[in-house]
Design a protein around this motif. Structure first.
Motif, PDB file in Angstrom:
ATOM      1  N   HIS A 223       0.842  -1.196   0.000  1.00 56.61           N
ATOM      2  CA  HIS A 223       0.000   0.000   0.000  1.00 56.61           C
ATOM      3  C   HIS A 223       0.885   1.258   0.000  1.00 56.61           C
ATOM      4  CE1 HIS A 223      -3.665   2.344   1.235  1.00 56.61           C
ATOM      5  NE2 HIS A 223      -2.738   3.116   1.793  1.00 56.61           N
TER       6      HIS A 223
ATOM      7  N   TYR B 265      -3.304  11.192   3.478  1.00 57.90           N
ATOM      8  CA  TYR B 265      -3.713  11.046   2.084  1.00 57.90           C
ATOM      9  C   TYR B 265      -5.218  11.248   1.927  1.00 57.90           C
ATOM     10  CZ  TYR B 265       0.919   9.091   1.358  1.00 57.90           C
ATOM     11  OH  TYR B 265       2.266   8.919   1.293  1.00 57.90           O
TER      12      TYR B 265
ATOM     13  N   HIS C  74       1.509   4.399  -2.951  1.00 59.00           N
ATOM     14  CA  HIS C  74       1.483   5.861  -2.805  1.00 59.00           C
ATOM     15  C   HIS C  74       2.726   6.479  -3.450  1.00 59.00           C
ATOM     16  CE1 HIS C  74      -2.033   6.505  -0.335  1.00 59.00           C
ATOM     17  NE2 HIS C  74      -1.597   5.743   0.664  1.00 59.00           N
TER      18      HIS C  74
ATOM     19  N   HIS D 122      -4.043   7.155   6.709  1.00 57.11           N
ATOM     20  CA  HIS D 122      -4.578   6.421   5.550  1.00 57.11           C
ATOM     21  C   HIS D 122      -6.070   6.182   5.794  1.00 57.11           C
ATOM     22  CE1 HIS D 122      -0.491   5.576   4.028  1.00 57.11           C
ATOM     23  NE2 HIS D 122      -0.200   5.592   5.321  1.00 57.11           N
TER      24      HIS D 122
ATOM     25  N   GLU E  45      -6.352   6.910  -1.262  1.00 51.61           N
ATOM     26  CA  GLU E  45      -6.419   5.670  -0.478  1.00 51.61           C
ATOM     27  C   GLU E  45      -6.995   4.545  -1.332  1.00 51.61           C
ATOM     28  OE1 GLU E  45      -5.118   4.788   2.508  1.00 51.61           O
ATOM     29  OE2 GLU E  45      -4.156   6.670   1.979  1.00 51.61           O
TER      30      GLU E  45
HETATM   31 ZN   LIG Z   1      -2.694   5.100   2.209  1.00 47.66          ZN
END
Ligand SMILES: [Zn+2]
Length: 466
Positions: free
Chosen positions: A133, A189, A137, A238, A194
């Motif tokens: 994850h 974010y 980003h 997040h 996300e």
């Molecule tokens: Zn995130």
């Protein structure tokens, strides 16, 4: 190895065959968000920020744990779909000796995984989920893309590196305290990003031989471990875009996931056991409190600065400092520093890595309110939280700031650096974007008689080109 490849081909062809017969939902498309910054900007911002992290965060320095996290990271990086690869990016991995369940990645690739995150994961897949994850980003360049979207005059006032350095590592208040983890130490974010990081993260997981469902599971694991208390830092940076668990599981159903995904590995169990056997790690807030008491863990004050008892009085002559968005007159014997999120002006002997003892800090902050008095109060609270020795003295006053009607607020308290009572006068004005522009004028109470007119002249000389 051979069997796995064969298995994959078979699964792939079965999917194609099904598609021909019945239009199955395709995997969700992800595209690079609009970004006006150069790839090199991401690299530079991340490199600068990682130097700060290396200085101020305690690294675990355990070669077995580091090698293991690196090997998982490298496997994931190799699984980034070709269209999202950036040859200039350098994905690097390190373990922070902190017990909070957290991990973060800086633009351009440096990634940090807290020891607490590895200890909390139920298996390697869950740990890899968080990392995939975070890698997403970075690959999607979300830090600079978010800044592109905001299109704030902050960028011109401070330069993108300064703004993002601050945003990535603790915001304005964080820089003020000199503790990059003071105010939540990385970028929050947007929900769109996300969703994108969940989708691309799932693809990377599947490509690397993991089950993307373990990314979804990790969100649950983190929620459970927080025990209904304050949400762990990672979840607040997040935010859940809505039905996250279900969306990731649905995405997993559209991907070509290995029938025998990597779950608990021998290395994972061995590293987890090793970490759990170590002395209890401190939490980030404990680390922060201790470093404030000892005056910071940093050994490299900015610009080689050092606090001194003999700070020269401000010269009566001024010079003009200007950049594309701002002009200000400052005493000729004050130097300027572009630090995370702010420009500082201070004489020799009055600056160090954790701030200034005499001088002015100029910056801008994003606001949640279009009402300047409210955003000023919010910012005062942020300052007090990040500098626990300060208290607000008296109410907000109307003031002319940079030729606009703004506010001033006075804070004071015993400075941990000088041991003397410090007066911080905060001046605020509203930028055309609605963001908060501020000047924090700092001086020990006993020297303040020499500085009052200097600060007044400085504040009224400012011109903003927003
Ligand atoms: Zn995130």
């Amino acid at each position: 190895m051979k069997n796995l490849a064969l298995g994959r081909r078979l699964v792939a062809s079965a999917v194609i065959w099904t598609l021909a017969v019945l239009p199955l939902a395709a995997q969700t498309r992800v595209s690079m968000p609009k970004n006006k910054y150069k790839v090199q900007d991401d690299v530079k911002i991340g490199r600068d920020a990682s130097r700060q992290v290396d200085r101020q965060f305690p690294m675990l320095n355990d070669s077995q744990a580091k090698r293991y996290v690196e090997s998982v990271g490298e496997r994931l990086v190799a699984a980034i779909p070709t269209e999202f690869r950036q040859p200039a990016f350098d994905y690097e991995f390190d373990v922070v000796n902190a017990r909070d369940i957290n991990a973060f990645a800086l633009p351009g690739g440096p990634m940090y995984v807290n020891r607490g995150m590895i200890e909390a994961a139920k298996n390697e897949g869950e740990m890899a989920g968080v990392m995939a994850h975070e890698i997403s980003h970075v690959a999607l360049r979300h830090a600079t893309a978010q800044q592109t979207k905001i299109n704030s005059p902050l960028n011109q006032i401070l330069g993108i590196g300064a703004v993002l350095g601050g945003a990535v590592l603790g915001g304005q208040a964080g820089a003020q305290a000199g503790q990059i983890f003071a105010a939540g130490y990385f970028l929050r974010y947007s929900r769109d990003y996300e969703t994108q990081a969940d989708i691309l993260g799932s693809r990377i997981m599947a490509n690397a031989g993991y089950d993307p469902r373990d990314l979804a599971n990790m969100f649950r694991t983190i929620e459970q471990q927080s025990g209904g208390g304050r949400a762990p830092e990672w979840l607040s940076s997040h935010p859940n875009p809505g039905n996250r668990y279900q969306s990731i599981n649905r995405e997993a159903g559209l991907l070509n996931v290995s029938p025998n995904p990597i779950k608990v590995t021998r290395e994972f169990s061995s590293v987890q056991e090793r970490l759990r056997g170590m002395p209890r790690a401190r939490s980030m807030s404990e680390i922060q409190r201790q470093s404030q008491r000892t005056g910071g863990v940093s050994q490299n004050p900015i610009g080689g600065g050092n606090y001194s008892r003999n700070v020269p009085a401000p010269s009566t002559q001024t010079r003009v400092y200007s950049n594309t968005a701002m002009t200000v007159n400052v005493p000729t014997n004050w130097r300027e520093f572009n630090t995370s999120g702010q420009i500082w002006f201070a004489p020799d002997g009055a600056f160090g890595n954790d701030g200034i003892t005499h001088g002015a800090m100029i910056g801008a902050a994003r606001t949640n309110s279009s009402d300047l008095s409210q955003s000023t109060r919010d910012y005062v609270n942020e300052l007090v939280q990040a500098n626990t020795y300060l208290r607000q003295a008296g109410a907000l006053q109307r003031a002319s700031v940079a030729g606009r009607t703004g506010y001033s607020a006075v804070l004071s308290g015993r400075s941990p650096v000088t041991g003397q009572t410090e007066i911080v006068t905060l001046y605020t004005a509203q930028l055309r974007s609605g963001d908060l522009f501020f000047v924090a004028a700092v001086v020990p109470e006993q020297d303040s008689y020499r500085y009052n007119s200097v600060f007044r002249n400085l504040v009224s000389s400012i011109r903003l080109n927003d």
